[in-house]
Design a protein around this motif. Structure first.
Motif, PDB file in Angstrom:
ATOM      1  N   ILE A 217       9.314  -1.861   6.001  1.00  0.00           N
ATOM      2  CA  ILE A 217      10.303  -2.645   5.262  1.00  0.00           C
ATOM      3  C   ILE A 217       9.717  -4.033   5.055  1.00  0.00           C
ATOM      4  N   VAL A 218       9.929  -4.572   3.854  1.00  0.00           N
ATOM      5  CA  VAL A 218       9.452  -5.913   3.544  1.00  0.00           C
ATOM      6  C   VAL A 218      10.600  -6.755   2.999  1.00  0.00           C
ATOM      7  N   THR A 219      10.408  -8.064   3.023  1.00  0.00           N
ATOM      8  CA  THR A 219      11.402  -9.007   2.520  1.00  0.00           C
ATOM      9  C   THR A 219      11.319  -9.112   0.997  1.00  0.00           C
ATOM     10  N   ASN A 220      12.149  -9.956   0.448  1.00  0.00           N
ATOM     11  CA  ASN A 220      12.169 -10.334  -0.969  1.00  0.00           C
ATOM     12  C   ASN A 220      12.467  -9.160  -1.886  1.00  0.00           C
ATOM     13  N   ASP A 221      11.480  -8.699  -2.669  1.00  0.00           N
ATOM     14  CA  ASP A 221      11.769  -7.684  -3.685  1.00  0.00           C
ATOM     15  C   ASP A 221      11.575  -6.245  -3.195  1.00  0.00           C
ATOM     16  N   HIS A 222      11.341  -6.048  -1.911  1.00  0.00           N
ATOM     17  CA  HIS A 222      11.231  -4.722  -1.295  1.00  0.00           C
ATOM     18  C   HIS A 222      10.123  -3.867  -1.909  1.00  0.00           C
ATOM     19  N   SER A 223       9.019  -4.502  -2.268  1.00  0.00           N
ATOM     20  CA  SER A 223       7.905  -3.752  -2.851  1.00  0.00           C
ATOM     21  C   SER A 223       6.589  -4.152  -2.198  1.00  0.00           C
ATOM     22  N   TYR A 224       5.613  -3.260  -2.318  1.00  0.00           N
ATOM     23  CA  TYR A 224       4.231  -3.548  -1.923  1.00  0.00           C
ATOM     24  C   TYR A 224       3.328  -2.617  -2.713  1.00  0.00           C
ATOM     25  N   PHE A 225       2.037  -2.842  -2.648  1.00  0.00           N
ATOM     26  CA  PHE A 225       1.079  -2.021  -3.385  1.00  0.00           C
ATOM     27  C   PHE A 225       0.342  -1.105  -2.410  1.00  0.00           C
ATOM     28  N   ALA A 226       0.511   0.204  -2.615  1.00  0.00           N
ATOM     29  CA  ALA A 226      -0.137   1.230  -1.802  1.00  0.00           C
ATOM     30  C   ALA A 226      -1.039   2.049  -2.708  1.00  0.00           C
ATOM     31  N   ASP A 227      -2.301   2.144  -2.340  1.00  0.00           N
ATOM     32  CA  ASP A 227      -3.297   2.866  -3.135  1.00  0.00           C
ATOM     33  C   ASP A 227      -3.342   2.328  -4.570  1.00  0.00           C
ATOM     34  N   GLY A 228      -3.001   1.038  -4.719  1.00  0.00           N
ATOM     35  CA  GLY A 228      -3.046   0.374  -6.020  1.00  0.00           C
ATOM     36  C   GLY A 228      -1.751   0.451  -6.813  1.00  0.00           C
ATOM     37  N   TYR A 229      -0.767   1.248  -6.359  1.00  0.00           N
ATOM     38  CA  TYR A 229       0.506   1.417  -7.062  1.00  0.00           C
ATOM     39  C   TYR A 229       1.593   0.566  -6.430  1.00  0.00           C
ATOM     40  N   CYS A 230       2.481   0.033  -7.254  1.00  0.00           N
ATOM     41  CA  CYS A 230       3.622  -0.732  -6.763  1.00  0.00           C
ATOM     42  C   CYS A 230       4.695   0.256  -6.295  1.00  0.00           C
ATOM     43  N   VAL A 231       5.027   0.189  -5.001  1.00  0.00           N
ATOM     44  CA  VAL A 231       5.972   1.129  -4.399  1.00  0.00           C
ATOM     45  C   VAL A 231       7.104   0.383  -3.711  1.00  0.00           C
ATOM     46  N   HIS A 232       8.210   1.072  -3.535  1.00  0.00           N
ATOM     47  CA  HIS A 232       9.388   0.539  -2.843  1.00  0.00           C
ATOM     48  C   HIS A 232       9.162   0.658  -1.342  1.00  0.00           C
ATOM     49  N   ASN A 233       9.646  -0.333  -0.593  1.00  0.00           N
ATOM     50  CA  ASN A 233       9.585  -0.166   0.863  1.00  0.00           C
ATOM     51  C   ASN A 233      10.525   0.972   1.258  1.00  0.00           C
ATOM     52  N   GLY A 234      10.263   1.568   2.385  1.00  0.00           N
ATOM     53  CA  GLY A 234      11.041   2.737   2.804  1.00  0.00           C
ATOM     54  C   GLY A 234      12.156   2.404   3.768  1.00  0.00           C
ATOM     55  N   LYS A 235      12.852   3.432   4.138  1.00  0.00           N
ATOM     56  CA  LYS A 235      13.888   3.392   5.172  1.00  0.00           C
ATOM     57  C   LYS A 235      15.018   2.435   4.867  1.00  0.00           C
ATOM     58  N   GLY A 236      15.323   2.248   3.621  1.00  0.00           N
ATOM     59  CA  GLY A 236      16.534   1.552   3.247  1.00  0.00           C
ATOM     60  C   GLY A 236      16.510   0.045   3.270  1.00  0.00           C
ATOM     61  N   GLY A 237      15.439  -0.569   3.705  1.00  0.00           N
ATOM     62  CA  GLY A 237      15.384  -2.027   3.689  1.00  0.00           C
ATOM     63  C   GLY A 237      16.525  -2.662   4.442  1.00  0.00           C
ATOM     64  N   SER A 238      16.861  -2.098   5.599  1.00  0.00           N
ATOM     65  CA  SER A 238      18.032  -2.527   6.349  1.00  0.00           C
ATOM     66  C   SER A 238      17.914  -3.923   6.914  1.00  0.00           C
ATOM     67  N   GLY A 239      16.691  -4.462   6.976  1.00  0.00           N
ATOM     68  CA  GLY A 239      16.513  -5.794   7.526  1.00  0.00           C
ATOM     69  C   GLY A 239      16.249  -5.785   9.007  1.00  0.00           C
TER      70      GLY A 239
END
Length: 184
Positions: free
Chosen positions: A136-158
């Motif tokens: 899970i990440v802050t702000n826009d709940h995204s990161y780049f995995a294998d070069g692709y922009c992906v959503h953080n997982g597990k609901g971003g519960s904080g």
């Protein structure tokens, strides 16, 4: 994501997803995001997927990707079941309110700009214990995995924000690594 999937860090370097822990800064679609919690699960009976004949089978069907139309996953029902309602609610909808499936022909965000998906390949892996990683990440709940922009997982519960705030306040690298080991 499988071990070895490369995550783009805020400083432009890459790190294996299994080495990313709370407090790390990753590149997101709208800026830098702080990792608040990391997760390790197992593949179980899921398939792995790759795009455009790259041969890198790195992701499961429930994980959303940022497209020209918004967040899409290959299997929205699995997104709801495995990632939770918060991630599912972020998926792009059609006029009837149903999630739109990620498919061939979609343009997905990469580190190098938008790339059209020309093929989606799947692979069954006969190793139900294969470790998978997400966070899970802050702000826009995204990161780049294998070069692709992906959503953080597990609901971003904080969850994990207290630990991240403590890390940012103290700056203790040893404390951060100790907490990562303690979570295992």
């Amino acid at each position: 994501f499988i071990a070895g999937t490369m995550v783009c860090m805020a400083d432009g370097t890459n790190m294996k997803i299994e080495d990313v822990i709370a407090g790390d800064l990753v590149k997101g679609k709208s800026g830098d995001n702080v990792v608040t919690t990391s997760y390790r699960t197992e593949l179980k009976n899921k398939k792995l997927y790759s795009f455009n004949n790259r041969g890198s089978y790195f992701v499961t069907s429930e994980h959303p990707f940022w497209t020209a139309e918004g967040w899409k996953s290959m299997d929205p029902k699995a997104t709801l079941e495995r990632e939770g309602i918060h991630v599912y609610n972020d998926l792009t909808r059609d006029k009837d309110g149903k999630p739109i499936v990620l498919k061939v022909g979609d343009d997905v965000q990469t580190l190098d700009g938008m790339v059209r998906i020309r093929s989606i390949e799947s692979k069954e892996v006969n190793n139900s214990d294969l470790p998978l990683y997400t966070f899970i990440v802050t702000n826009d709940h995204s990161y780049f995995a294998d070069g692709y922009c992906v959503h953080n997982g597990k609901g971003g519960s904080g969850k994990g924000i207290v630990c991240t705030s403590m890390y940012q306040t103290t700056g203790l690298e040893d404390w951060r690594r100790a907490m990562a080991i303690w979570r295992l």
